[in-house]
Motif scaffolding. Sequence first.
Motif, PDB file in Angstrom:
ATOM      1  N   CYS A  32      -0.654 -11.163  11.813  1.00 60.10           N
ATOM      2  CA  CYS A  32       0.827 -11.743  11.297  1.00 60.10           C
ATOM      3  C   CYS A  32       1.849 -11.988  12.340  1.00 60.10           C
ATOM      4  O   CYS A  32       2.698 -12.948  12.210  1.00 60.10           O
ATOM      5  CB  CYS A  32       1.528 -10.698  10.435  1.00 60.10           C
ATOM      6  N   LYS A  33       1.687 -11.392  13.458  1.00 61.99           N
ATOM      7  CA  LYS A  33       2.884 -11.684  14.554  1.00 61.99           C
ATOM      8  C   LYS A  33       2.499 -12.785  15.254  1.00 61.99           C
ATOM      9  O   LYS A  33       3.499 -13.640  15.506  1.00 61.99           O
ATOM     10  CB  LYS A  33       2.624 -10.486  15.449  1.00 61.99           C
ATOM     11  N   ASP A  66      -7.032  -6.687  13.652  1.00 65.80           N
ATOM     12  CA  ASP A  66      -5.765  -6.170  13.472  1.00 65.80           C
ATOM     13  C   ASP A  66      -4.650  -7.020  12.851  1.00 65.80           C
ATOM     14  O   ASP A  66      -4.302  -8.112  13.199  1.00 65.80           O
ATOM     15  CB  ASP A  66      -5.115  -5.969  15.010  1.00 65.80           C
ATOM     16  N   ARG A  67      -4.416  -6.724  11.493  1.00 63.61           N
ATOM     17  CA  ARG A  67      -3.617  -7.285  10.548  1.00 63.61           C
ATOM     18  C   ARG A  67      -2.075  -7.792  11.329  1.00 63.61           C
ATOM     19  O   ARG A  67      -1.407  -8.691  10.979  1.00 63.61           O
ATOM     20  CB  ARG A  67      -3.446  -6.888   9.315  1.00 63.61           C
ATOM     21  N   LYS A  68      -1.571  -6.604  11.991  1.00 60.96           N
ATOM     22  CA  LYS A  68      -0.578  -6.793  12.463  1.00 60.96           C
ATOM     23  C   LYS A  68      -0.234  -7.921  13.604  1.00 60.96           C
ATOM     24  O   LYS A  68       0.515  -8.601  13.745  1.00 60.96           O
ATOM     25  CB  LYS A  68       0.157  -5.681  13.271  1.00 60.96           C
ATOM     26  N   GLU A  69      -1.212  -7.838  14.401  1.00 57.24           N
ATOM     27  CA  GLU A  69      -1.573  -8.836  15.612  1.00 57.24           C
ATOM     28  C   GLU A  69      -1.416 -10.385  14.914  1.00 57.24           C
ATOM     29  O   GLU A  69      -0.831 -11.306  15.460  1.00 57.24           O
ATOM     30  CB  GLU A  69      -2.439  -8.615  16.431  1.00 57.24           C
ATOM     31  N   ARG A 113      11.121  -5.526  11.817  1.00 60.82           N
ATOM     32  CA  ARG A 113      10.742  -6.668  11.008  1.00 60.82           C
ATOM     33  C   ARG A 113      11.843  -6.549   9.551  1.00 60.82           C
ATOM     34  O   ARG A 113      11.800  -5.500   9.094  1.00 60.82           O
ATOM     35  CB  ARG A 113       9.346  -6.695  10.336  1.00 60.82           C
ATOM     36  N   ALA A 163       0.654  -6.935   4.236  1.00 63.27           N
ATOM     37  CA  ALA A 163       1.812  -6.283   5.276  1.00 63.27           C
ATOM     38  C   ALA A 163       2.498  -5.107   4.782  1.00 63.27           C
ATOM     39  O   ALA A 163       2.680  -4.398   5.675  1.00 63.27           O
ATOM     40  CB  ALA A 163       2.893  -7.675   4.953  1.00 63.27           C
ATOM     41  N   TRP A 164       2.199  -4.565   3.653  1.00 64.59           N
ATOM     42  CA  TRP A 164       3.075  -3.257   3.147  1.00 64.59           C
ATOM     43  C   TRP A 164       2.169  -2.341   2.563  1.00 64.59           C
ATOM     44  O   TRP A 164       2.463  -1.275   2.594  1.00 64.59           O
ATOM     45  CB  TRP A 164       4.118  -3.813   2.336  1.00 64.59           C
TER      46      TRP A 164
END
Length: 647
Positions: free
Chosen positions: A512-513, A507-510, A388, A495-496
Amino acid sequence: MVLFNDEIVQILWDTWNIRGLIILSLVLQCFLILVATFRKQMGGNSVFKSSLWVAYLLADWAATVTIGLIFDDRSYDITVLWAPFLLLHLGGPDTITSFSLEDNEFWIRHLLGLMVQICSTVFVILQPIRDNKLLLPTLLVFIVGLIKYAERNSAFYHASFDHYGDKIPNVSFLEKTAATESETESHYPGIMLRRELGPYGTIKNLLVGPLLSPHRRNLSRRAFLKRQSADQSRKVLNIMEIELSLLYETLYTKLPVVHCKIGYVLRIISLVCSFGALMSFMSITKYYKLRKFDVWLTYSLLISAIALEFISIGLLFSSDFNLLDHYYWQGNREIKFLYWKVEFDHMSTGFKNRCRWSKKICQNNLIANHFSDCPRWLVKLANFLSIRISNLKDRTLEDQEWDFIFDELTRKAQTAETVEEGKRLCLQRGDGILDDDGMRHLIWSIKELDYTESLLTWHIATEICFQVDQNTASGNTKYKAISKLLSDYMFYLLAWQPAMMATVSIDRKEVCKLAYHDLNDFFTERSDLDLQSLAKRVFSNEAPRNYVLKVTGYERTSVIRGARMLAHQLRDENSGFPWELMSKVWVELMCYAAINCGSHVHAQQTSKGGQLLTFVWLLMNHLGLGTQFSTEQHSQARGTELGQDQP
C-alpha cells in the motif's frame, strides 16, 4: 484562609469512598445491561465500542476495589450488607459476559477471581455476625450474588473454544428433521428455520465441530438453492442474521447458561431472595436507625437488582436463542408460534422491530485518501509524522446489492455437485469469471500477482474506471455501484481489518505504501486536482507494456502501473467499461477472502456490528462451497472408526 486541610479531606474520603464507588458500580451495571443489547448492530461504531469497553472494565474494577475497602472497614452493618451487592455486580448483566473472545479463554483466571471474591465477602460477613442486625438481608443478597457470579464463570467456560463444541450432536439437526418437508412449508417459513437453524446447527460445527458430512452438505445446499428469487434472497439473509445472532448470544452473553432447567431454577431463587432481602430490610429499618442516605442507597441497590432481574428475564424470553431452542424441543406443534414470532419481528415497529445487523459497509479508497477533509496543515503534519489520514465512510447495504451477491453465489453453487468441486471453486479469486466470459487476456491481473497486489490492482483500476465513466450515461449504473461498493469495502478490509484477510501472504503495508508513493508522481500542484481529475490523469497517460518497474537495480511490481494497464484493457471504445464483469470479479475476490478467513475471526465480528464478509462466508458454507466438508471416503472412514453409520 484554607478551605480544605488534610483532616477534612480524610474525613470526606472515609465517608464517601465506599458510597461513591457503590453508586458508580450501580450506574455501570445499569449502563451495561441497557446498552449492551444494541451491541450486535452498533458494535462497529467507535464511540459506542469505546464507551462499552470502558464501562466493561470499570464495572469489574469498581466492584473489586469496593469489596477491598469494605474488607478494611467493617464497622457498620450497612457496609457489610453492601459487600454481597458487589459480588452480584461482579456477576455482571446477562447481556454481556465477555467483551471479546479472548475473555472466554481466560475462564480459569475468572474462576480463581470468583473464589477470591467469595472468600473475601464471606470473611466480611462473618466478622460482625453476632451483632449484625442486617444479617438476614445480607445472606439473601449473598446467595443472589453467588448465583450471578457463578453463572458468569459458567458462561466463560462454555463459550471457550475448548468446550464450545462439547454439546454438538453426532447426528445433525438438519438430518433429524429432513423428513419434515411438506406443503405446510410454503405457508409457514418456520419449518425452514427449524430445519436449518438448530440451536447447535451448522454454524457451531463451522467454528469448532468436526467436518460436516456430505449428506448434511447436500441437505443444506438443496434447501438454499430453492430460494433464488429476490424476495427469497432477503429471507435467506434474515435466516443468516438469526444464525449469527445465535452465535453472538452463545459467545458473549449468559443466555446459554440461563436458558436451561437449572438456569430457570436459579433465576427463581434469585428473584425470591431479592424480594426477601427487600422485605426484610424494610422491616428491620423500622426499628433500627440508619443514616437516611445509606437507607436510600440500599433501597436503590435492592430495587435495581430486582428491576434488572426482570429486564434480564424479558431479554431472555425475547432472544433468538430462546425462540429457536424452544421450537427445537417442541417440534411441529410450535410452527404457528414461530411463524408469528418471525413475522412480528419484521412487521412491527419500535422496540419489537428487531435489528440484528447494522448493514453498514465501511468504505475506504486509496486514491481518495489523497483528498482528506482534514485541514492542509494537519495533513502535512501527519505526513511528517508518518501518520496515515484516510476517509472512512459507511454505506448501507441495499437490497439489490445483496440480491446480486446472492445470485452470483447460487450460480456458482449450482455447478458444485461434489465436495471436491466446491473446494475447487473456493480457490477462484476472479479467474473463474474471466475464464467464463472469455477475458483470458486479463488473467495476468489474478494469476501473476499475489492476492494483495491483485486486489489493489483491481481496486485502483475500478476507481479509475469509475471516475472516468462518472459522467457517462449508460445502462450499467447498478453494476457500477456494486463494483464501487465492493472495491472500497475490500480495500477497507485490507487496510483496516487485516485479521479478516488471511489470504495476504506479503507485507500489505509495504504494498500500500509503494502504491501510495507511485500515485504521488501524478501530482503537480495539489490544489489544481480533485479526485476525478487525478483518476483521469492516471488513465490518460499511455498504458505501460508491463507492470514491472526497475528501481535502483532491482525489479518490483508497480500496482499503479498494473492498474493503469488493466483499466486500458477493460476499456472498450464502443461499449465502455464492462461493469457487470467487474462486479462479478469483485464478488469472487470477496468470496476468496471470506472462505480463507478463520472461523474465529468471523465469530469476533458478531460483536462488532457484523461484516458483509461474514455473511458471505456463512452463505457459501450453506451452499456447499466451504472447505470444512468431508468427502464420502472420509465420512465412511470416520464412521468405521467410531463404530457407527455416518450419512
